[in-house]
Write a protein that holds these residues in place. Structure first.
Motif, PDB file in Angstrom:
ATOM      1  N   ARG A 150      32.951  -4.065  72.715  1.00 58.51           N
ATOM      2  CA  ARG A 150      33.510  -3.265  71.645  1.00 58.51           C
ATOM      3  C   ARG A 150      33.299  -1.779  71.922  1.00 58.51           C
ATOM      4  O   ARG A 150      34.205  -0.970  71.832  1.00 58.51           O
ATOM      5  CB  ARG A 150      32.865  -3.649  70.315  1.00 58.51           C
ATOM      6  N   LEU A 188      35.413  -0.443  74.778  1.00 59.31           N
ATOM      7  CA  LEU A 188      36.820  -0.258  74.409  1.00 59.31           C
ATOM      8  C   LEU A 188      36.991   0.942  73.494  1.00 59.31           C
ATOM      9  O   LEU A 188      37.933   1.708  73.629  1.00 59.31           O
ATOM     10  CB  LEU A 188      37.349  -1.524  73.735  1.00 59.31           C
ATOM     11  N   GLU A 189      36.063   1.097  72.562  1.00 60.50           N
ATOM     12  CA  GLU A 189      36.166   2.241  71.655  1.00 60.50           C
ATOM     13  C   GLU A 189      36.141   3.545  72.443  1.00 60.50           C
ATOM     14  O   GLU A 189      36.929   4.451  72.209  1.00 60.50           O
ATOM     15  CB  GLU A 189      35.015   2.222  70.647  1.00 60.50           C
ATOM     16  N   LEU A 245      39.344   4.074  74.447  1.00 59.18           N
ATOM     17  CA  LEU A 245      40.516   4.484  73.681  1.00 59.18           C
ATOM     18  C   LEU A 245      40.444   5.942  73.236  1.00 59.18           C
ATOM     19  O   LEU A 245      41.442   6.520  72.841  1.00 59.18           O
ATOM     20  CB  LEU A 245      40.697   3.566  72.474  1.00 59.18           C
ATOM     21  N   HIS A 299      48.540  -3.997  78.357  1.00 54.42           N
ATOM     22  CA  HIS A 299      49.497  -4.542  77.400  1.00 54.42           C
ATOM     23  C   HIS A 299      50.899  -4.589  77.989  1.00 54.42           C
ATOM     24  O   HIS A 299      51.656  -5.510  77.728  1.00 54.42           O
ATOM     25  CB  HIS A 299      49.529  -3.682  76.127  1.00 54.42           C
TER      26      HIS A 299
END
Lengths: 154, 316, 581
Positions: B277, B280-281, B284, B297
């Motif tokens: 987590r 990824l935070e 981003l 994606h």
């Protein structure tokens, strides 16, 4: 309800007494699951004592009783009283089924928050619960940090 | 100490129920309570109950509760059912079978949805076990979703893993047996009044015999016991077997070791989740790494190279 | 060609093998092209494509002989003649030209004497049979003084605690009453024992009287919920009662499959056929295992079938029922006599089509459904519910209208003057076959699960119905299915008046007082001994009816006897799966 909320509403569904008509409770259970809620089915032929004990162990937010018999004028007030006595006053008590109009004031006075009479749209039930739940979450202390398990898609 | 923590340690049902709710909802208050009660855990015998659908697990758990209560033990039960992968909702119905204990203060039954977790348990099942342990329940029975052979997370959670089998399940049993036979500590052949029980019994005995010859687990020979849970038949012997296994684990020092392993397992799982987590935070927040995530994606980069690239950039 | 007509033009697969070039196919194609398509272009279908009411199958704009060819329709094989295998055109060789169906209505409430008074009134209205419904404490196997049953005594039916109660209820003019149907499933051996003892005490000639016991416990597990013991023991208890009746009262009806309870639980006609017939087969298999032959037991099976507002599907369901029963008995079980292949039925308009809203509309619905029953073949008996049933207990006026509906269908419409008047309809025959074929497939699926008992124990039936209930409800909520008064032609400020029938509380108090009085004046030691004999029979394999009979004659109560069997069999507790969720 937002899909896959990390804190879904938990509701206990049960029937009191000997009435075993399950079509109504089955349809509602399906509809609430589709609305993202955790439905705990406590079974048929329950007593108010059993329902309250189960509701506390399961720490549900809502108790939903399906009633198609005349016994509700006695059993529901007892259930509401037991709930208060056993520390479950924060739980919402709702009832669905065949509830004659003349019984409704008595049940509301006893602590039934909402009565859904036969033929109520299940979406109305889900919407009512969802609104109540969002209001309660908003009232709770500052929203705890949500934990995204995946980044948002563009 | 928090009010909930105090009340929970005093055995108050509503407090324990609320703590489990917080843990299940990943509310930070749950972690705080868990920290407070952790020193008071380690006493309860954690028993996992798994087996194919239709094996009558809930009825069997109900019978085991009855027998444990007759022996004066306090019993906690966690029954796990699947959550819908689409809506997150669930219909949890196992407690119906155990409702006759609803008014028994020595019994606590909690239903949990898997909430997206594979493996037959929910993410917070272990936490809930710790809460029940700290509340003073002597035995905690964990009933898994029990879908097939890969639903064996229970093995790393429980001291004793019980595999429930029934006659008449057909070919699917073969596949399930292959996976579960390796991990069971106690085998219960339920619905033993049904046709076909002799055949299933013989097959299981043979397989257990072969497993016994592996030598390694020689000290504990998993027993195979017959039950008719709806009538409570064979329940006494089943509870005897659970106790014998617990005694065996204690005598051989495995009881403590297993708890340590379980804790380590939870530790790594928590690390994994939190680290992912945070990574990824952080990713981003920076345009370069955010672009990398977007490329995943858009299928512009394969997931393995992307993961390597991100780890390299964060100097891990 | 417009999009709409493309959608409704039969696809080539549904045409017969060489149909594409047959004169009929050519003529039909030219009708589509030249006549219908231009019209539809300007006046599209109201719904695209229209679907049947119950099964949601697409409905074609027009059916022709090509649709019969598509299902391989063969007159002799599929229909035959009335009174002959496979009975599709009816079980009576003369239809209803010689005899109309027996007309009945459901009744039952209160204490014995209350029921008796109401029953006398109904017999005076020209009814010849009565259906006896019991209150929830009785059907769930409790005495009136059990704490769990508070408020329910005598409310939904007759309250029975002892043989004395039943004797009071059966204070009737037996010269008028042709038959009695007793609706009591889980506690059946107790109920049967009491009925026999009461009828004997009234001096009724048991060989001339018709007693039907419903004895349909497997349907209770599937959708109704008035069970006591786990399914496998429920089946054993039911089989004991069937065996007893066949051996001692061969003129009675020991089993009735109330398919009419699957229909309100939203079973489609296909599910209803498959579930009812496999449930019947579970009973048959149990009887065969006790040494009976198929020709001996098959004639005892009786079905109660509801017809809903899905007019054609209802009619086709009745026709498929007769045919499938005949075929199963002959082909699967090797029955050899026509009696074994001839199904016996009671048909009835369903109460679930009726609405609380605008209750007088229900009279129209009842007349339409009763007509469908007559057109599909009413069978031996027809029963009509009452138009204000959703509101309260039937008023006497509603009873009169209910009886009149059957008479006007029988005497004023002429629909029963010729036998099976819809036979040969391209739509009816092709739909009958499609329903039959789909039900045959479903039966094969249930066979694979291990039969009806297994399907109940694993919740297969219950979950199938649960899904259908949810789906139907969604259709009504979203307005895809119209229901007058509910989501169509709704009166904006209509007050939905719901009355729950409340008996005078004195009924419960008096019933309990009577029960206590009875217990105070009986030989307790003898009762205890006779209850133990019931437990002994339950533990072993002996038939449960004789020990129950001895016990009810000594005034052992209904609840005590059910408890004795609970001690041995345990209690059924369905989880969410087994409740259909």
């Amino acid at each position: 309800m937002t899909a896959k909320s990390s804190r879904p509403l938990r509701i206990l569904l049960a029937k009191l007494g000997l009435d075993t008509h399950t079509v109504g409770i089955t349809v509602v259970a399906h509809a609430l699951r589709e609305a993202g809620m955790e439905v705990i089915f406590a079974g048929l032929k329950q007593t108010p004592e059993m329902v309250v004990s189960a509701a506390i162990q399961e720490d549900v937010d809502v108790i939903g009783i399906s009633s198609l018999s005349a016994g509700h004028t006695r059993s529901l007030p007892r259930l509401a009283r037991l709930l208060r006595e056993q520390g479950g006053a924060d739980k919402l008590l709702i009832v669905g089924g065949v509830i004659p109009e003349e019984d409704q004031p008595l049940l509301e006075a006893a602590g039934v928050a909402r009565i859904f009479t036969m033929g109520t749209d299940t979406r109305e039930i889900a919407r009512y619960l969802n609104d109540w739940w969002l209001a309660r979450l908003a009232r709770a202390e500052p929203a705890t940090r949500t934990e995204p398990s995946a980044p948002p898609r563009q | 100490m928090t009010d909930i923590g105090c009340a929970l340690l005093a055995g108050q049902v509503a407090a324990g129920a609320r703590a489990i709710r917080w843990l299940d909802d990943q509310d930070p208050r749950g972690r705080e309570v868990l920290r407070e009660i952790f020193p008071h855990t380690g006493r309860a015998h954690l028993v996992g109950i798994t087996g194919p659908p239709g094996a009558g697990k809930s009825t069997l758990v109900d019978a085991l509760i009855g027998e444990q209560r007759a022996r004066g033990r306090r019993v906690g039960v966690i029954a796990v059912d699947p959550s819908s992968p689409f809506t997150g909702g669930a219909i949890l119905g196992d407690r119906v079978r155990m409702q006759r204990h609803a008014l028994d203060e020595g019994v606590f039954v909690r239903s949990m949805g898997t909430r997206g977790q594979a493996g037959g348990l929910s993410r917070s099942t272990y936490d809930a076990c710790l809460v029940l342990d700290a509340m003073g329940y002597d035995v905690v029975l964990v009933e898994t979703v029990g879908v097939g052979q890969d639903e064996i997370d229970i093995v790393s959670l429980a001291h004793t893993t019980v595999i429930v089998m029934v006659p008449g399940l057909g070919d699917e049993v073969q596949a399930i047996k292959a996976g579960l036979l390796e991990v069971g500590d106690v085998f219960l052949l339920n619905k033993a009044d049904r046709d076909g029980v002799e055949q299933v019994g013989r097959e299981l005995e043979l397989m257990l015999h072969l497993r016994g010859q592996d030598g390694e687990a020689a000290a504990w020979r998993p027993p195979l016991l017959r039950m008719v849970a709806t009538r409570g038949e064979g329940t006494g012997a089943a509870v005897d077997a659970l106790e014998a296994h617990a005694a065996h684990l204690r005598a051989s020092g495995q009881y403590q070791r297993q708890a340590g392993l379980r804790s380590y397992h939870q530790f790594t799982a928590t690390l994994r989740e939190a680290a992912t987590r945070r990574l990824l935070e952080r990713a981003l927040r920076h345009s370069a790494t955010a672009a990398l995530v977007a490329d995943v994606h858009d299928l512009k980069v394969d997931p393995y190279s992307a993961a390597e690239a991100l780890l390299a950039q964060t100097e891990l | 060609m417009s999009t709409i007509s493309k959608l409704v033009t039969p696809t080539p697969e549904t045409a017969p093998g060489d149909g594409a070039t047959s004169p009929l196919a050519q003529a039909r194609a030219s009708w589509e092209r030249e006549t219908r398509a231009p019209y539809v272009a300007a006046n599209p279908d109201r719904e695209t494509p229209p679907r049947s009411q119950a099964l949601r199958w697409p409905v074609e704009p027009l059916y022709t002989p090509a649709d019969l060819d598509a299902v391989g329709f063969d007159y002799l094989k599929d229909l035959g003649f009335p009174g002959q295998y496979p009975f599709t055109r009816g079980t009576n060789p003369n239809g209803h030209r010689s005899k109309l169906w027996t007309m009945t209505q459901v009744t039952g409430f209160g204490r014995g004497e209350d029921w008796s008074k109401r029953a006398r009134f109904m017999l005076e209205q020209g009814l010849q049979g009565l259906i006896l419904e019991y209150d929830l404490p009785t059907t769930n196997g409790y005495d009136s003084d059990d704490p769990l049953v508070e408020g329910e005594v005598g409310r939904a039916g007759l309250a029975i605690d002892s043989l004395q109660d039943l004797k009071r209820a059966l204070d009737l003019p037996f010269e008028r009453l042709r038959y009695l149907m007793s609706v009591c499933n889980a506690p059946q051996p107790v109920n049967l024992a009491m009925l026999i003892a009461a009828l004997e005490d009234k001096g009724v000639d048991l060989s001339k009287f018709g007693l039907t016991i419903v004895n349909g416990i497997l349907i209770e597990y599937t959708c109704v919920g008035r069970y006591i013991y786990p399914p496998v023991h429920g089946l054993r208890v039911a089989t004991d009662c069937m065996e007893y009746i066949i051996r001692h009262h061969p003129n009675w009806a020991p089993i009735s499959i109330i398919s009419a309870q699957l229909q309100p639980a939203k079973a489609t006609p296909v599910q209803e056929l498959a579930f009812s017939l496999t449930i019947a087969m579970a009973y048959i298999d149990a009887l065969l295992a006790r040494g009976f032959g198929i020709d001996e037991v098959a004639p005892y099976f009786h079905f109660v079938i509801n017809v809903d507002m899905d007019f054609f599907e209802g009619i086709c369901k009745l026709r498929a029922f007769r045919k499938m029963w005949a075929r199963l008995m002959k082909e699967r079980y090797g029955a050899t006599t026509p009696e074994a292949m001839r199904i016996r039925t009671l048909t009835s308009p369903t109460t679930t089509a009726l609405t609380l809203q605008q209750p007088l509309n229900n009279i129209g619905r009842l007349a339409i459904m009763a007509t469908a029953c007559a057109l599909g073949g009413a069978g031996e008996t027809m029963s009509t519910p009452l138009h204000d049933e959703a509101h309260s207990l039937p008023a006497e006026q509603a009873i009169r209208v209910g009886a009149a509906i059957q008479h006007l269908v029988a005497h004023e419409t002429g629909v029963v003057d010729t036998i099976d008047p819809l036979a040969g309809s391209y739509y009816v025959e092709s739909l009958t076959r499609r329903i039959e074929d789909a039900a045959t497939e479903e039966i094969a699926r249930i066979d694979k699960l291990g039969g009806a008992l297994k399907a109940i124990e694993t919740g297969y039936f219950q979950r199938a119905l649960g899904r259908e209930q949810y789906e139907r409800n969604r259709e009504i909520e979203q307005g895809r299915r119209k229901w007058v008064g509910v989501n169509h032609l709704v009166l904006p400020d209509e007050k939905r008046e719901i009355k729950i029938f409340r008996l005078d509380e004195r009924v419960e108090i008096e019933q309990i007082a009577r029960l206590r009085e009875l217990r105070a004046h009986r030989d307790e030691a003898q009762v205890a001994r006779l209850l133990e004999a019931v437990r002994e029979a339950a533990r072993g394999g002996a038939n449960l009816v004789p020990p129950c009979m001895a016990a009810v004659r000594a005034d052992a109560t209904h609840g005590e006897l059910c408890n004795a069997m609970r001690d041995v069999f345990g209690v059924h507790k369905p989880d969410s799966q087994l409740a259909g969720m």
